[in-house]
Design a protein around this motif. Structure first.
Motif, mmCIF file in Angstrom:
data_model
loop_
_atom_site.group_PDB
_atom_site.id
_atom_site.type_symbol
_atom_site.label_atom_id
_atom_site.label_comp_id
_atom_site.label_asym_id
_atom_site.label_seq_id
_atom_site.Cartn_x
_atom_site.Cartn_y
_atom_site.Cartn_z
ATOM 1 N N CYS A 147 1.692 0.263 -12.654
ATOM 2 C CA CYS A 147 0.573 -0.626 -12.352
ATOM 3 C C CYS A 147 -0.586 0.189 -11.794
ATOM 4 O O CYS A 147 -0.416 1.347 -11.434
ATOM 5 C CB CYS A 147 0.986 -1.715 -11.362
ATOM 6 S SG CYS A 147 1.469 -1.110 -9.729
ATOM 7 N N ASP A 157 -1.964 -5.173 -12.847
ATOM 8 C CA ASP A 157 -2.518 -4.964 -11.514
ATOM 9 C C ASP A 157 -1.369 -4.737 -10.535
ATOM 10 O O ASP A 157 -0.325 -5.369 -10.642
ATOM 11 C CB ASP A 157 -3.272 -6.203 -11.031
ATOM 12 C CG ASP A 157 -4.393 -6.616 -11.958
ATOM 13 O OD1 ASP A 157 -4.960 -5.741 -12.627
ATOM 14 O OD2 ASP A 157 -4.706 -7.815 -12.000
ATOM 15 N N CYS A 158 -1.569 -3.853 -9.562
ATOM 16 C CA CYS A 158 -0.563 -3.681 -8.510
ATOM 17 C C CYS A 158 -0.648 -4.809 -7.496
ATOM 18 O O CYS A 158 0.356 -5.198 -6.911
ATOM 19 C CB CYS A 158 -0.751 -2.341 -7.798
ATOM 20 S SG CYS A 158 -0.273 -0.923 -8.796
ATOM 21 N N LYS A 159 -1.852 -5.312 -7.268
ATOM 22 C CA LYS A 159 -2.032 -6.439 -6.364
ATOM 23 C C LYS A 159 -2.628 -7.571 -7.178
ATOM 24 O O LYS A 159 -3.732 -7.452 -7.699
ATOM 25 C CB LYS A 159 -2.992 -6.087 -5.228
ATOM 26 C CG LYS A 159 -2.419 -5.185 -4.182
ATOM 27 C CD LYS A 159 -3.413 -5.040 -3.043
ATOM 28 C CE LYS A 159 -2.817 -4.258 -1.898
ATOM 29 N NZ LYS A 159 -3.735 -4.194 -0.757
ATOM 30 N N GLN A 173 -14.408 -2.734 -10.751
ATOM 31 C CA GLN A 173 -13.044 -2.630 -10.259
ATOM 32 C C GLN A 173 -12.067 -2.977 -11.372
ATOM 33 O O GLN A 173 -12.309 -3.886 -12.174
ATOM 34 C CB GLN A 173 -12.822 -3.573 -9.070
ATOM 35 C CG GLN A 173 -13.658 -3.196 -7.880
ATOM 36 C CD GLN A 173 -13.383 -4.096 -6.688
ATOM 37 O OE1 GLN A 173 -12.866 -5.193 -6.825
ATOM 38 N NE2 GLN A 173 -13.736 -3.613 -5.516
ATOM 39 N N ASP A 226 0.816 -1.208 0.000
ATOM 40 C CA ASP A 226 0.000 0.000 0.000
ATOM 41 C C ASP A 226 0.852 1.261 0.000
ATOM 42 O O ASP A 226 0.373 2.329 -0.350
ATOM 43 C CB ASP A 226 -0.947 0.004 1.201
ATOM 44 C CG ASP A 226 -2.107 -0.974 1.009
ATOM 45 O OD1 ASP A 226 -2.426 -1.264 -0.162
ATOM 46 O OD2 ASP A 226 -2.662 -1.426 2.007
ATOM 47 N N PHE A 277 -4.036 0.075 -9.067
ATOM 48 C CA PHE A 277 -4.827 -0.593 -8.035
ATOM 49 C C PHE A 277 -6.255 -0.708 -8.543
ATOM 50 O O PHE A 277 -6.683 0.030 -9.447
ATOM 51 C CB PHE A 277 -4.777 0.193 -6.721
ATOM 52 C CG PHE A 277 -3.457 0.071 -6.009
ATOM 53 C CD1 PHE A 277 -3.169 -1.053 -5.256
ATOM 54 C CD2 PHE A 277 -2.507 1.076 -6.100
ATOM 55 C CE1 PHE A 277 -1.959 -1.181 -4.599
ATOM 56 C CE2 PHE A 277 -1.291 0.963 -5.449
ATOM 57 C CZ PHE A 277 -1.009 -0.168 -4.697
ATOM 58 N N LYS A 278 -7.038 -1.613 -7.954
ATOM 59 C CA LYS A 278 -8.367 -1.925 -8.478
ATOM 60 C C LYS A 278 -9.326 -0.747 -8.515
ATOM 61 O O LYS A 278 -10.240 -0.723 -9.327
ATOM 62 C CB LYS A 278 -8.983 -3.087 -7.703
ATOM 63 C CG LYS A 278 -9.210 -2.801 -6.242
ATOM 64 C CD LYS A 278 -9.759 -4.020 -5.532
ATOM 65 C CE LYS A 278 -9.922 -3.743 -4.053
ATOM 66 N NZ LYS A 278 -10.428 -4.924 -3.356
ATOM 67 N N GLU A 279 -9.122 0.280 -7.675
ATOM 68 C CA GLU A 279 -10.044 1.421 -7.653
ATOM 69 C C GLU A 279 -9.511 2.635 -8.416
ATOM 70 O O GLU A 279 -10.144 3.677 -8.442
ATOM 71 C CB GLU A 279 -10.362 1.808 -6.211
ATOM 72 C CG GLU A 279 -9.209 2.368 -5.427
ATOM 73 C CD GLU A 279 -8.248 1.306 -4.895
ATOM 74 O OE1 GLU A 279 -7.131 1.699 -4.545
ATOM 75 O OE2 GLU A 279 -8.571 0.116 -4.840
ATOM 76 N N GLU A 280 -8.381 2.498 -9.100
ATOM 77 C CA GLU A 280 -7.759 3.655 -9.736
ATOM 78 C C GLU A 280 -8.215 3.921 -11.162
ATOM 79 O O GLU A 280 -7.884 4.957 -11.711
ATOM 80 C CB GLU A 280 -6.231 3.500 -9.726
ATOM 81 C CG GLU A 280 -5.641 3.724 -8.374
ATOM 82 C CD GLU A 280 -4.142 3.734 -8.387
ATOM 83 O OE1 GLU A 280 -3.572 4.623 -7.735
ATOM 84 O OE2 GLU A 280 -3.532 2.879 -9.045
ATOM 85 N N SER A 286 -8.923 -4.445 -13.281
ATOM 86 C CA SER A 286 -7.929 -5.512 -13.323
ATOM 87 C C SER A 286 -7.401 -5.535 -14.753
ATOM 88 O O SER A 286 -8.086 -5.107 -15.694
ATOM 89 C CB SER A 286 -8.509 -6.873 -12.937
ATOM 90 O OG SER A 286 -9.318 -7.381 -13.968
ATOM 91 N N ARG A 328 0.968 3.448 -3.154
ATOM 92 C CA ARG A 328 -0.134 4.327 -3.560
ATOM 93 C C ARG A 328 0.306 5.786 -3.702
ATOM 94 O O ARG A 328 -0.294 6.531 -4.459
ATOM 95 C CB ARG A 328 -1.300 4.217 -2.586
ATOM 96 C CG ARG A 328 -1.990 2.878 -2.652
ATOM 97 C CD ARG A 328 -3.178 2.836 -1.697
ATOM 98 N NE ARG A 328 -3.751 1.522 -1.630
ATOM 99 C CZ ARG A 328 -4.661 1.043 -2.476
ATOM 100 N NH1 ARG A 328 -5.105 1.788 -3.458
ATOM 101 N NH2 ARG A 328 -5.135 -0.176 -2.330
#
Length: 105
Positions: free
Chosen positions: A14, A89-91, A27, A2, A16-19, A29, A5
């Motif tokens: 990369c 994806d970052c995660k 979300q 995190d 994140f899912k909400e970016e 991906s 961010r």
């Protein structure tokens, strides 16, 4: 992590899912982005979307033969060049496997 961010998406490479917002997915991906990219490119080529795919506003549903062509168009998209705007994806969870043969007795 995190702590990434605080780094801009361009610098970290990369998302994140909400970016990022997508048309059909709430979300982000990488897989969803590529899927939507392929739908848009196939729609441009065939001018319809099969009834079993997510529909865009004001889109026309394909008949069975056009749906077959739509699927071929989606399969022919080279995601590395045509969908280059899709970031990893970052995660994400990655899996690897190994296979070992065992002879039968």
């Amino acid at each position: 992590e995190d702590s990434l961010r605080s780094v801009s998406p361009e610098d970290r490479g990369c998302l994140f899912k909400e970016e990022s917002s997508l048309k059909f997915h709430s979300q982000y991906s990488y897989t969803s982005c590529v899927f939507e990219c392929k739908i848009s490119l196939a729609l441009a080529a065939t001018r319809c979307i099969p009834w079993f795919m997510p529909q865009e506003p004001n889109s026309t549903a394909c008949g069975p033969w056009e749906a077959q062509q739509f699927t071929k168009e989606m399969d022919s998209v080279d995601e590395s060049t045509s969908c280059a705007s899709c970031q990893p994806d970052c995660k994400t969870t990655g899996y690897t496997f190994t296979q070992t043969p065992t002879p039968f007795r």
